[in-house]
Motif scaffolding. Structure first.
Motif, PDB file in Angstrom:
ATOM      1  N   MET A   1      32.832  -4.822 -12.279  1.00 41.40           N
ATOM      2  CA  MET A   1      32.861  -6.257 -12.488  1.00 41.40           C
ATOM      3  C   MET A   1      32.482  -6.956 -11.174  1.00 41.40           C
ATOM      4  O   MET A   1      33.019  -6.633 -10.121  1.00 41.40           O
ATOM      5  N   VAL A   2      31.531  -7.878 -11.265  1.00 39.17           N
ATOM      6  CA  VAL A   2      31.135  -8.610 -10.069  1.00 39.17           C
ATOM      7  C   VAL A   2      32.282  -9.512  -9.632  1.00 39.17           C
ATOM      8  O   VAL A   2      32.772 -10.340 -10.394  1.00 39.17           O
ATOM      9  N   ILE A   3      32.710  -9.342  -8.392  1.00 38.31           N
ATOM     10  CA  ILE A   3      33.773 -10.180  -7.847  1.00 38.31           C
ATOM     11  C   ILE A   3      33.198 -11.324  -7.024  1.00 38.31           C
ATOM     12  O   ILE A   3      33.671 -12.458  -7.090  1.00 38.31           O
ATOM     13  N   ALA A   4      32.164 -11.042  -6.253  1.00 39.10           N
ATOM     14  CA  ALA A   4      31.612 -12.084  -5.398  1.00 39.10           C
ATOM     15  C   ALA A   4      30.148 -11.809  -5.111  1.00 39.10           C
ATOM     16  O   ALA A   4      29.784 -10.721  -4.691  1.00 39.10           O
ATOM     17  N   ASP A   5      29.308 -12.797  -5.391  1.00 39.97           N
ATOM     18  CA  ASP A   5      27.924 -12.779  -4.955  1.00 39.97           C
ATOM     19  C   ASP A   5      27.474 -14.230  -4.811  1.00 39.97           C
ATOM     20  O   ASP A   5      28.229 -15.166  -5.066  1.00 39.97           O
ATOM     21  N   LEU A   6      26.241 -14.426  -4.372  1.00 46.06           N
ATOM     22  CA  LEU A   6      25.757 -15.775  -4.110  1.00 46.06           C
ATOM     23  C   LEU A   6      25.762 -16.632  -5.370  1.00 46.06           C
ATOM     24  O   LEU A   6      26.056 -17.827  -5.328  1.00 46.06           O
ATOM     25  N   LYS A   7      25.464 -16.007  -6.509  1.00 43.73           N
ATOM     26  CA  LYS A   7      25.404 -16.764  -7.752  1.00 43.73           C
ATOM     27  C   LYS A   7      26.783 -17.227  -8.189  1.00 43.73           C
ATOM     28  O   LYS A   7      26.985 -18.408  -8.490  1.00 43.73           O
ATOM     29  N   THR A   8      27.751 -16.305  -8.216  1.00 44.40           N
ATOM     30  CA  THR A   8      29.075 -16.671  -8.719  1.00 44.40           C
ATOM     31  C   THR A   8      29.824 -17.583  -7.763  1.00 44.40           C
ATOM     32  O   THR A   8      30.625 -18.416  -8.188  1.00 44.40           O
ATOM     33  N   GLU A   9      29.573 -17.426  -6.464  1.00 42.20           N
ATOM     34  CA  GLU A   9      30.343 -18.183  -5.478  1.00 42.20           C
ATOM     35  C   GLU A   9      29.756 -19.564  -5.171  1.00 42.20           C
ATOM     36  O   GLU A   9      30.490 -20.475  -4.807  1.00 42.20           O
ATOM     37  N   ILE A  10      28.434 -19.732  -5.298  1.00 45.69           N
ATOM     38  CA  ILE A  10      27.819 -20.999  -4.898  1.00 45.69           C
ATOM     39  C   ILE A  10      26.926 -21.574  -5.994  1.00 45.69           C
ATOM     40  O   ILE A  10      27.151 -22.680  -6.481  1.00 45.69           O
TER      41      ILE A  10
END
Length: 302
Positions: free
Chosen positions: A190-199
């Motif tokens: 599961m994606v926890i943090a990347d540029l898309k989800t965070e910003i």
């Protein structure tokens, strides 16, 4: 994280960080698509305390990035994170890679370095780049801690995606890091943090523009939290739309994406607001809009 800075220094474009904390002793894997290492670089760089390689070579080989990692610190960061280290790496010019095995539990007080075995051997299955696997994690990692770790290397990442530059391999395409949390044996990562989800997911509108091979201009608003979105439509312009020129635009086969944000603290998560505000401050505010494309009401920043 110092290991990710080493990925940046190795001219990686993409780094994948996976935490597997639901099975057994816990595992952390960091994979990059960088230049990799040969035997000499592992011995004289990664394993050597306070190596002088980053002083002797302060910029990266391909993209000429100013190196971010501190000299001789990468191996210490792996020791701090877990009890065992597996490092697999290969350079593009090599037909075979290398595997380094270290058991940090062997480094007990009272032993000299000469008494401790570090295994370095050839590894046929290594892909180009470097993979670091840390076993026996010393700490538990919550989602909030993983996100904080991702934000710790945010300054190395481009704030917005960059289109690849064809036929110019020396042009830096940017650097991105995705953090995943493994869900154990029966769950997908599961994606926890990347540029898309965070910003990017928090910005208010996305405007796309393209110029086709005939020179015709099309645009769309693919996302709009402030109003209606719409699909591709042609933008009709004349030479009079181009300030100071009576010539048609000489662009073909061009594509551009713009992220629009209302820079208001009440409309954004605090972290996103701070990140976008700082980027705009460094770049002198929002971008200027070509006169021939002022039909895009949501262009740029405000």
């Amino acid at each position: 994280m110092e290991i990710i800075k080493n990925c940046y220094d190795a001219d990686s474009n993409k780094v994948k960080v996976t935490f597997d904390i639901g099975v057994g002793e816990g595992k952390l894997k960091i994979s990059d698509d960088g230049t990799g290492m040969g035997r000499g670089e592992i011995i004289n760089g990664f394993l050597k305390i306070a190596s002088g390689l980053k002083v002797e070579y302060p910029v990266s080989a391909i993209y000429k990035r100013k190196k971010a990692g501190r000299k001789g610190i990468g191996r210490f960061s792996t020791q701090r994170l877990g009890r065992k280290l597996i490092l697999r790496t290969r350079r593009e010019k090599d037909s075979i890679g290398w595997e380094l095995l270290v058991n940090w539990d062997d480094f007990e007080s009272g032993k000299t370095l000469q008494d401790i075995k570090v295994i370095l051997k050839q590894y046929e299955k290594a892909t180009v780049g470097t993979e670091v696997i840390i076993l026996g994690l010393r700490d538990t990692w919550s989602d909030a801690q993983i996100k904080r770790a991702w934000r710790g290397v945010l300054s190395l990442q481009q704030p917005f995606p960059i289109a690849p530059v064809e036929n110019k391999p020396s042009i830096d395409p940017g650097f991105s890091v995705d953090f995943y949390k493994g869900g154990g044996l029966y769950k997908d990562e599961m994606v926890i943090a990347d540029l898309k989800t965070e910003i990017l997911d928090h910005l208010h509108a996305v405007v796309d523009m393209m110029v086709d091979k005939e020179g015709s201009v099309f645009w769309r608003i693919s996302k709009n939290k402030l109003g209606e979105s719409f699909d591709w439509r042609k933008y009709e312009y004349t030479s009079k739309d181009i300030e100071g020129s009576n010539k048609e635009i000489g662009l073909t086969n061009v594509w551009m994406k713009a992220y629009h944000v209302v820079l208001e603290p009440s409309l954004l998560p605090s972290f996103v607001y701070t990140r976008v505000r700082d980027e705009l401050s460094k770049r002198g505010g929002g971008g200027s809009v070509p006169k021939w494309f002022q039909g895009c009401a949501l262009w740029g920043f405000r």
